[in-house]
Design an enzyme around this catalytic site. Sequence first.
Site, PDB file in Angstrom:
ATOM      1  N   ASP A  67       0.920  -1.470  -0.062  1.00 20.22           N
ATOM      2  CA  ASP A  67      -0.242   0.175  -0.007  1.00 20.22           C
ATOM      3  C   ASP A  67       1.149   0.864   0.152  1.00 20.22           C
ATOM      4  O   ASP A  67       2.037   1.356  -0.041  1.00 20.22           O
ATOM      5  CB  ASP A  67      -0.850   0.299   1.094  1.00 20.22           C
ATOM      6  CG  ASP A  67      -0.142  -0.925   2.600  1.00 20.22           C
ATOM      7  OD1 ASP A  67       0.638  -0.635   2.625  1.00 20.22           O
ATOM      8  OD2 ASP A  67      -0.951  -0.967   3.043  1.00 20.22           O
ATOM      9  N   ASN A 133      -7.987  -4.652  13.853  1.00 18.32           N
ATOM     10  CA  ASN A 133      -9.940  -4.539  13.384  1.00 18.32           C
ATOM     11  C   ASN A 133      -9.528  -5.658  12.095  1.00 18.32           C
ATOM     12  O   ASN A 133     -10.918  -5.623  11.045  1.00 18.32           O
ATOM     13  CB  ASN A 133     -10.490  -3.306  12.400  1.00 18.32           C
ATOM     14  CG  ASN A 133      -9.492  -2.421  11.972  1.00 18.32           C
ATOM     15  OD1 ASN A 133      -8.313  -3.731  10.839  1.00 18.32           O
ATOM     16  ND2 ASN A 133      -9.938  -2.419  10.576  1.00 18.32           N
ATOM     17  N   HIS A 135      -7.651  -6.028   9.156  1.00 22.66           N
ATOM     18  CA  HIS A 135      -7.613  -5.373   7.782  1.00 22.66           C
ATOM     19  C   HIS A 135      -6.104  -5.992   7.488  1.00 22.66           C
ATOM     20  O   HIS A 135      -5.332  -6.543   7.902  1.00 22.66           O
ATOM     21  CB  HIS A 135      -7.609  -4.173   7.911  1.00 22.66           C
ATOM     22  CG  HIS A 135      -6.282  -3.689   8.236  1.00 22.66           C
ATOM     23  ND1 HIS A 135      -6.653  -2.121   8.758  1.00 22.66           N
ATOM     24  CD2 HIS A 135      -5.180  -3.567   8.515  1.00 22.66           C
ATOM     25  CE1 HIS A 135      -5.301  -1.431   9.178  1.00 22.66           C
ATOM     26  NE2 HIS A 135      -4.384  -2.350   9.129  1.00 22.66           N
ATOM     27  N   GLU A 140     -10.307  -2.388   5.288  1.00 21.19           N
ATOM     28  CA  GLU A 140     -11.003  -2.442   5.879  1.00 21.19           C
ATOM     29  C   GLU A 140     -11.910  -3.310   6.137  1.00 21.19           C
ATOM     30  O   GLU A 140     -12.574  -4.028   4.942  1.00 21.19           O
ATOM     31  CB  GLU A 140     -11.260  -1.313   5.588  1.00 21.19           C
ATOM     32  CG  GLU A 140      -9.956  -0.230   6.112  1.00 21.19           C
ATOM     33  CD  GLU A 140      -9.265  -0.013   7.449  1.00 21.19           C
ATOM     34  OE1 GLU A 140      -9.045  -0.944   8.000  1.00 21.19           O
ATOM     35  OE2 GLU A 140      -8.921   1.313   7.980  1.00 21.19           O
TER      36      GLU A 140
END
Length: 242
Positions: A67, A133, A135, A140
């Site tokens: 990313d 979370n 990811h 996400e």
Amino acid sequence: MDVKVFKNKTELSRHIADLMIEKINSHDHLNLGLATGSTFTKVYRMLTEGYIHRQLSFRSVRTFNLDEYVDIDEHHPETYRNFMNRHLFDHVDIDKDKTHFPPTDADIDYKEYDDLIEKLGGIDIQLLGIGVNGHIGFNEPGVPFDTRTHKVRLEETTREANKKFFDSVDEVPTHAVTMGIESIMGSRMIILAAYGHHKADAVRDMIEGAITIDHPASILQKHADCLVVLDEAAASKLKYSI
Ligand code: F6R
């Protein structure tokens, strides 16, 4: 999933670095998928030390990062390219023309990144961290599993977690371009690492929970060659897998 648990971040990093040195040395060419963040900083330091002690060379290695932030000055120290330069690329014999990051220009089709990866032979080993979370990359919760490289808005919990690299949370970019889940699942081997109590719930749900887009990392249960490397704290909520 093959789950291995070590005492702490140093020991899990040693295991991953040794495995990567062995893989790099036993292949003529290797395409690595790389992650930024705090999980792999020691692995990158160990690989740098390995290079200094002539245990490996990066001349035949090509890299693809997961990313990159959008709307961040290219000279900012926390762009993911600058992060990788600082933690690895500047210290080893890698050809920087062979280090790739997702394109972030607004007018580009982000899937060009997947096409490039495919054209250059696909990813042999993908390193992954995991968000609190669930990811992976910056996929996400809620992102469909068939997504390829795309632009995302970062969740506030993710920006909070990443403020450790910035002066304040307001400085953390709101958007990034990330490889999609489908791009990640296309890798021949995946090594996911996590350390610390703050990752224990996410790790348990990834390994022992239902496969659901609400916990993106759970899709890794379906990957044919996924190694999960944890410290004792990150593994502390597992019931069945260790
Ligand atoms: C980084 C990335 C993220 C991180 C994850 C864990 O390139 O794609 O998924 O791997 O947010 O971050 P750390 O390692 O800082 O806990």
